[in-house]
Write a protein that holds these residues in place. Structure first.
Motif, PDB file in Angstrom:
ATOM      1  N   ARG A  84       0.829  -1.210   0.000  1.00 54.21           N
ATOM      2  CA  ARG A  84       0.000   0.000   0.000  1.00 54.21           C
ATOM      3  C   ARG A  84       0.859   1.253   0.000  1.00 54.21           C
ATOM      4  N   LEU A  85       1.865   1.309   0.897  1.00 49.55           N
ATOM      5  CA  LEU A  85       2.686   2.501   0.998  1.00 49.55           C
ATOM      6  C   LEU A  85       3.597   2.656  -0.220  1.00 49.55           C
ATOM      7  N   LEU A  86       4.139   1.559  -0.720  1.00 46.83           N
ATOM      8  CA  LEU A  86       4.970   1.641  -1.919  1.00 46.83           C
ATOM      9  C   LEU A  86       4.169   2.190  -3.100  1.00 46.83           C
ATOM     10  N   ALA A  87       2.922   1.742  -3.231  1.00 47.55           N
ATOM     11  CA  ALA A  87       2.076   2.245  -4.317  1.00 47.55           C
ATOM     12  C   ALA A  87       1.824   3.736  -4.157  1.00 47.55           C
ATOM     13  N   ALA A  88       1.576   4.171  -2.927  1.00 54.82           N
ATOM     14  CA  ALA A  88       1.303   5.589  -2.686  1.00 54.82           C
ATOM     15  C   ALA A  88       2.533   6.456  -2.976  1.00 54.82           C
ATOM     16  N   LEU A  89       3.722   5.854  -2.884  1.00 52.77           N
ATOM     17  CA  LEU A  89       4.961   6.581  -3.143  1.00 52.77           C
ATOM     18  C   LEU A  89       5.425   6.457  -4.597  1.00 52.77           C
ATOM     19  N   GLY A  90       4.633   5.824  -5.426  1.00 49.16           N
ATOM     20  CA  GLY A  90       4.991   5.707  -6.836  1.00 49.16           C
ATOM     21  C   GLY A  90       5.843   4.500  -7.169  1.00 49.16           C
ATOM     22  N   HIS A  91       5.778   3.469  -6.346  1.00 45.20           N
ATOM     23  CA  HIS A  91       6.482   2.195  -6.553  1.00 45.20           C
ATOM     24  C   HIS A  91       7.999   2.353  -6.692  1.00 45.20           C
ATOM     25  N   PRO A  92       8.669   2.834  -5.654  1.00 46.50           N
ATOM     26  CA  PRO A  92      10.138   2.915  -5.722  1.00 46.50           C
ATOM     27  C   PRO A  92      10.798   1.550  -5.882  1.00 46.50           C
ATOM     28  N   GLU A  93      10.148   0.486  -5.425  1.00 53.70           N
ATOM     29  CA  GLU A  93      10.733  -0.860  -5.542  1.00 53.70           C
ATOM     30  C   GLU A  93      10.900  -1.285  -6.999  1.00 53.70           C
ATOM     31  N   GLN A  94      10.238  -0.583  -7.926  1.00 47.86           N
ATOM     32  CA  GLN A  94      10.360  -0.886  -9.350  1.00 47.86           C
ATOM     33  C   GLN A  94      11.404  -0.002 -10.039  1.00 47.86           C
ATOM     34  N   LYS A  95      12.101   0.831  -9.271  1.00 52.15           N
ATOM     35  CA  LYS A  95      13.055   1.787  -9.848  1.00 52.15           C
ATOM     36  C   LYS A  95      14.441   1.617  -9.221  1.00 52.15           C
ATOM     37  N   LEU A  96      14.801   0.367  -8.963  1.00 53.47           N
ATOM     38  CA  LEU A  96      16.053   0.065  -8.272  1.00 53.47           C
ATOM     39  C   LEU A  96      17.083  -0.509  -9.235  1.00 53.47           C
ATOM     40  N   PRO A  97      18.366  -0.408  -8.893  1.00 58.09           N
ATOM     41  CA  PRO A  97      19.387  -1.129  -9.669  1.00 58.09           C
ATOM     42  C   PRO A  97      19.219  -2.636  -9.447  1.00 58.09           C
ATOM     43  N   PRO A  98      19.958  -3.463 -10.176  1.00 51.28           N
ATOM     44  CA  PRO A  98      19.873  -4.913  -9.959  1.00 51.28           C
ATOM     45  C   PRO A  98      20.027  -5.262  -8.471  1.00 51.28           C
ATOM     46  N   VAL A  99      19.163  -6.177  -8.001  1.00 52.28           N
ATOM     47  CA  VAL A  99      19.079  -6.493  -6.573  1.00 52.28           C
ATOM     48  C   VAL A  99      19.636  -7.882  -6.292  1.00 52.28           C
ATOM     49  N   VAL A 100      20.486  -7.984  -5.286  1.00 55.67           N
ATOM     50  CA  VAL A 100      20.872  -9.261  -4.687  1.00 55.67           C
ATOM     51  C   VAL A 100      20.106  -9.363  -3.378  1.00 55.67           C
ATOM     52  N   HIS A 101      19.176 -10.314  -3.302  1.00 53.14           N
ATOM     53  CA  HIS A 101      18.285 -10.459  -2.151  1.00 53.14           C
ATOM     54  C   HIS A 101      18.797 -11.616  -1.302  1.00 53.14           C
ATOM     55  N   ILE A 102      19.095 -11.362  -0.029  1.00 52.13           N
ATOM     56  CA  ILE A 102      19.814 -12.325   0.806  1.00 52.13           C
ATOM     57  C   ILE A 102      18.982 -12.722   2.023  1.00 52.13           C
ATOM     58  N   ALA A 103      18.628 -14.012   2.104  1.00 51.62           N
ATOM     59  CA  ALA A 103      17.932 -14.576   3.265  1.00 51.62           C
ATOM     60  C   ALA A 103      18.813 -15.653   3.891  1.00 51.62           C
ATOM     61  N   GLY A 104      18.407 -16.137   5.070  1.00 53.16           N
ATOM     62  CA  GLY A 104      19.145 -17.184   5.764  1.00 53.16           C
ATOM     63  C   GLY A 104      19.121 -16.937   7.251  1.00 53.16           C
ATOM     64  N   THR A 105      19.640 -17.877   8.019  1.00 57.64           N
ATOM     65  CA  THR A 105      19.685 -17.733   9.474  1.00 57.64           C
ATOM     66  C   THR A 105      21.000 -17.105   9.920  1.00 57.64           C
ATOM     67  N   ASN A 106      22.091 -17.608   9.392  1.00 52.56           N
ATOM     68  CA  ASN A 106      23.415 -17.100   9.752  1.00 52.56           C
ATOM     69  C   ASN A 106      24.204 -16.763   8.494  1.00 52.56           C
ATOM     70  N   GLY A 107      25.065 -15.760   8.600  1.00 49.41           N
ATOM     71  CA  GLY A 107      25.955 -15.437   7.501  1.00 49.41           C
ATOM     72  C   GLY A 107      25.420 -14.442   6.488  1.00 49.41           C
ATOM     73  N   LYS A 108      24.177 -13.940   6.704  1.00 45.76           N
ATOM     74  CA  LYS A 108      23.629 -12.982   5.731  1.00 45.76           C
ATOM     75  C   LYS A 108      24.498 -11.730   5.648  1.00 45.76           C
ATOM     76  N   GLY A 109      24.779 -11.144   6.810  1.00 42.46           N
ATOM     77  CA  GLY A 109      25.529  -9.899   6.828  1.00 42.46           C
ATOM     78  C   GLY A 109      26.958 -10.069   6.341  1.00 42.46           C
ATOM     79  N   SER A 110      27.604 -11.171   6.715  1.00 43.71           N
ATOM     80  CA  SER A 110      28.971 -11.402   6.251  1.00 43.71           C
ATOM     81  C   SER A 110      28.997 -11.588   4.735  1.00 43.71           C
ATOM     82  N   THR A 111      28.060 -12.372   4.211  1.00 42.73           N
ATOM     83  CA  THR A 111      28.003 -12.587   2.763  1.00 42.73           C
ATOM     84  C   THR A 111      27.775 -11.267   2.042  1.00 42.73           C
ATOM     85  N   LEU A 112      26.835 -10.469   2.555  1.00 46.27           N
ATOM     86  CA  LEU A 112      26.590  -9.146   1.974  1.00 46.27           C
ATOM     87  C   LEU A 112      27.862  -8.309   1.989  1.00 46.27           C
TER      88      LEU A 112
END
Length: 451
Positions: free
Chosen positions: A45-73
């Motif tokens: 809802r909020l992203l739509a109200a702001l004009g969808h900034p999530e669609q105007k980003l450079p290439p994204v590396v999306h990182i999930a996991g329990t341990n090591g996310k921050g170190s890998t980043l």
């Protein structure tokens, strides 16, 4: 999900009160009665109200996991920047200042820019219910959308499927670091259930890099990739990273790379660095080809990631311990992190024989016993703390009980200074190794106290 991986409160104890952004952040923390509320509806809802900034980003590396996310980043960021790329990064939680969470084209967001972006999100949200992590993540995406960069490294806060960051339809690479037991009250009681939640960041036809995993977890991730049509690269199958003759060897279908060992300490950092190298290989060629062997080597040598087995070499806390005593800091807070940390400390002990003494504080939602069990027979003493100004902290006395269940003898300490003085007394001035551990929130306070 709607909170960072170690968040007990709306940033309590984590902000510099001289900043006006702190006042805004405090207001934003009151917009929803719950800290964590599983839904992406408010974010969309909020992203739509702001004009969808999530669609105007450079290439994204999306990182999930329990341990090591921050170190890998951090490895990906260091190597990409060494190759001349401009990099955005989003992390949580922060250690000292909220600004650390939003890294814009090479530096933490400035106070004026943070204030402006938070006020805009607050104004457009118009008082509607939204959690602290949700609205601050939207603010970060808005900031990233307005500053050119080559790459955005986006760290999941908690889980994956319903995490606030999971609004990217086609990431350049999805990454899943090692999965373990943590946040069971939100993600499920078994590794299989937790893996299913983490797999929620995988996207159809998008590359996915999978770090070393338990066999049951790997099965879940393989099935998810097959169902979606994601394009996985698995550690131990499609790429390998190991230490040989004091060097990091990385091998995949494209060949072998002989690189310096990573600057970050611990055997587990070989796996994290290997995962990061696999991420670079999975990036679009226009990006990956800019990060040559020299840039990868430089990034590994210069990477920084505070409070991950970090040795404190200067500061007032060193004045409280005998000369020659080592002071180490780590923010890991689940059983898998405890296992990796104990292994690293045991290797240090094998090399020089310095006795290990521990100081620990932890959130009450964490498995303190499971975290401490790997230290049985390794730690000579343990002092427990209630983390100051953290309402979600376990009490020092409850951590003593958890330590007893783990086979360790522990005593509650009044505060960090007294804990260090107690250890100094029992070592009788003999140089030792002291580890302060158990929570990123405690680690942040230690870093501030140590200047």
């Amino acid at each position: 999900m709607s909170a960072s991986s170690d968040t007990p409160s709306h940033g309590a104890g984590q902000t510099d009160q001289s900043n006006f952004s702190d006042v805004i952040l405090e207001r934003l923390g009151q917009l929803h009665p719950k800290l964590i509320d599983l839904s992406l509806d408010r974010v969309h809802r909020l992203l739509a109200a702001l004009g969808h900034p999530e669609q105007k980003l450079p290439p994204v590396v999306h990182i999930a996991g329990t341990n090591g996310k921050g170190s890998t980043l951090s490895y990906v960021r260091a190597m990409a920047e060494a190759g001349g790329l401009k990099v955005h990064a989003y992390i949580s939680p922060h250690l000292v200042r909220f600004h650390e969470r939003i890294y814009v084209a090479g530096q933490d967001i400035s106070e004026p820019d943070l204030v402006a972006i938070l006020e805009e999100c607050e104004r457009v949200n118009a008082g509607a219910p939204i959690t602290y992590f949700e609205i601050t993540t939207v603010a970060a995406l808005l900031a990233f959308s307005r500053t050119p960069a080559d790459l955005l490294l986006l760290e999941v806060g908690l889980g994956g499927r319903l995490d606030t960051t999971n609004v990217i339809d086609a990431p350049a690479v999805s990454v899943i670091t090692p999965i373990g037991l943590d946040h069971q009250q939100f993600l499920g009681d078994t590794l299989v259930q937790i893996a299913g939640e983490k797999a929620g960041i995988l996207k159809a036809n998008c590359p996915a890099v999978i770090a070393p995993q338990d066999d049951a977890v790997r099965d879940v991730l393989e099935r998810a990739c097959d169902k979606l049509g994601a394009k996985p690269t698995f550690s131990g199958q499609d790429f390998h990273a190991y230490e040989e003759h004091g060097r990091l060897v990385y091998q995949d279908d494209f060949g072998l790379q002989d690189l310096p060992l990573p600057r970050l300490m611990g055997r587990h950092q070989i796996d994290n660095a290997g995962t990061a190298l696999a991420v670079l290989a999975a990036l679009p060629p226009a990006l990956s080809e800019r990060i040559d062997d020299d840039a990868r080597a430089q990034g590994l040598r210069t990477v920084r990631w505070p409070a991950r087995l970090q040795r404190l070499k200067t500061g007032p806390l060193l004045d409280l311990v005998p000369e020659g005593t080592e002071l180490w800091l780590d923010g890991g807070h689940n059983p898998a992190a405890g296992t990796a940390l104990a292994q690293s400390l045991a290797e240090m002990n094998d090399r020089d024989g310095k006795p290990l003494h521990m100081i620990m504080g932890m959130l009450e939602t964490k498995d303190a016993t499971g975290y401490l069990q790997p230290f049985e027979g390794l730690a000579r003493s343990l002092r427990t703390l209630t983390i100051p100004e953290e309402p979600g902290s376990a009490s020092a006395q409850s951590l003593v009980a958890a330590a007893t269940r783990a086979g360790l003898t522990a005593q509650a300490a009044q505060d960090l200074d007294h804990a260090l003085q107690d250890i100094t007394a029992i070592t009788a001035g003999t140089p030792a190794r002291i580890l302060i551990c158990g929570s990123l929130y405690l680690a942040g306070q230690v870093l501030r106290q140590n200047g």
